[in-house]
Design an enzyme around this catalytic site. Sequence first.
Site, PDB file in Angstrom:
ATOM      1  N   ASN A  54       0.827  -1.205   0.000  1.00  0.00           N
ATOM      2  CA  ASN A  54       0.000   0.000   0.000  1.00  0.00           C
ATOM      3  C   ASN A  54       0.863   1.257   0.000  1.00  0.00           C
ATOM      4  OD1 ASN A  54      -2.568   1.086  -0.149  1.00  0.00           O
ATOM      5  ND2 ASN A  54      -2.747   1.350   2.063  1.00  0.00           N
TER       6      ASN A  54
ATOM      7  N   ARG B 129       8.063   6.929  -2.248  1.00  0.00           N
ATOM      8  CA  ARG B 129       8.044   6.950  -0.793  1.00  0.00           C
ATOM      9  C   ARG B 129       8.788   5.752  -0.208  1.00  0.00           C
ATOM     10  NH1 ARG B 129       3.542   5.636   3.007  1.00  0.00           N
ATOM     11  NH2 ARG B 129       4.408   6.203   5.013  1.00  0.00           N
TER      12      ARG B 129
ATOM     13  N   ARG C 121       3.560  -0.263   9.049  1.00  0.00           N
ATOM     14  CA  ARG C 121       4.473  -1.367   8.760  1.00  0.00           C
ATOM     15  C   ARG C 121       5.539  -1.529   9.829  1.00  0.00           C
ATOM     16  NH1 ARG C 121       3.596   2.289   5.317  1.00  0.00           N
ATOM     17  NH2 ARG C 121       2.384   1.945   3.413  1.00  0.00           N
TER      18      ARG C 121
ATOM     19  N   LYS D  45       1.454 -11.806  -1.925  1.00  0.00           N
ATOM     20  CA  LYS D  45       2.128 -10.936  -2.877  1.00  0.00           C
ATOM     21  C   LYS D  45       3.545 -10.589  -2.424  1.00  0.00           C
ATOM     22  CE  LYS D  45       3.264  -7.188  -5.227  1.00  0.00           C
ATOM     23  NZ  LYS D  45       4.347  -6.246  -4.891  1.00  0.00           N
TER      24      LYS D  45
ATOM     25  N   PRO E 204       4.201 -12.609  -8.871  1.00  0.00           N
ATOM     26  CA  PRO E 204       3.553 -11.657  -7.954  1.00  0.00           C
ATOM     27  C   PRO E 204       2.329 -11.011  -8.605  1.00  0.00           C
ATOM     28  CG  PRO E 204       5.927 -11.308  -7.985  1.00  0.00           C
ATOM     29  CD  PRO E 204       5.602 -12.257  -9.109  1.00  0.00           C
TER      30      PRO E 204
ATOM     31  N   ASP F  54      -0.169  -8.123  -8.203  1.00  0.00           N
ATOM     32  CA  ASP F  54      -0.559  -6.873  -7.548  1.00  0.00           C
ATOM     33  C   ASP F  54      -1.743  -6.287  -8.313  1.00  0.00           C
ATOM     34  OD1 ASP F  54       0.401  -5.908  -9.884  1.00  0.00           O
ATOM     35  OD2 ASP F  54       2.095  -4.843  -9.037  1.00  0.00           O
TER      36      ASP F  54
END
Length: 246
Positions: free
Chosen positions: A99, A104, A149, A187, A204, A206
């Site tokens: 997310n 970032r 996280r 994922k 993966p 997403d």
Amino acid sequence: MEELREILMGGQSFSWRDEGSCFSAVLDGRVWRVRCADDFRKDPFLYDYFDFAFDYDEARRVIAAKDEVLAAAVAAYPQLRILRQDPWTALISFILSQNNNIKRITGIYQRLSEAYGREVEKGYWSFPTAQELSRATQQELRELGTGFRDRYILDAVDKAGILTEIPGLEYEEAEKRLMTITGIGRKVASCVLLFGFHRFEAFPIDVWIRRVLERYYPGKDVSYFGPWPALCQQYLFSYIRHLDLD
DNA sequence: CACCAGGCCGTGC
DNA sequence: GCACGGCATGGT
């Protein structure tokens, strides 16, 4: 230069900085600066890191022959490679990725390095090892911008030993094992197996790939993308992600 | 100012 | 098993 951007800064690694005239990263305890393919062919570490032993030409032919979508994706990004990254770095990187956006993620990665890694050259820090990161408190991690996280990182530090088991496990077992770490789902586990352990069986899924599968590959499963699902995934990812922006 | 970001956790069916 | 909201924070 531009051919490298998609490989180094397209979402498989968050170690690289765009310095304008080159890309730089701290890997294996030293600073690397690259600007084109010629910079890394002859160095043993980078030869391995950029996976030069694998025959991408042959893989591209096989993949492009599967269907028109993959043919277009391969044509758009013929130089794509899967980097051989350090498992621990990949683990934390893709915990950070959830997310989140690339810019970032790279920022958090950099701040973690400056706070807990070693300054191997003025202005350049290595990414902290599990032991180095074990000094971090949850509050410190939160202040560095990791957000929710933070507790995932702490659990990963505690369970870093799991990484030594992964090479000896079948893919499905390895995935399950990684998912015992809080904050690691399907994922993220597949990304760690692909980018940290070079498991080309990984695929993966997403939000981007999900859209591609729904639109172009309804009813198909991962076996369609064999024998290197990960490469198909990577070509498709780069291809459709840029279609929106252009 | 909304809306999204290479998702996952917790909860409730 | 699947659906849903919440989650920290910054980018666009």
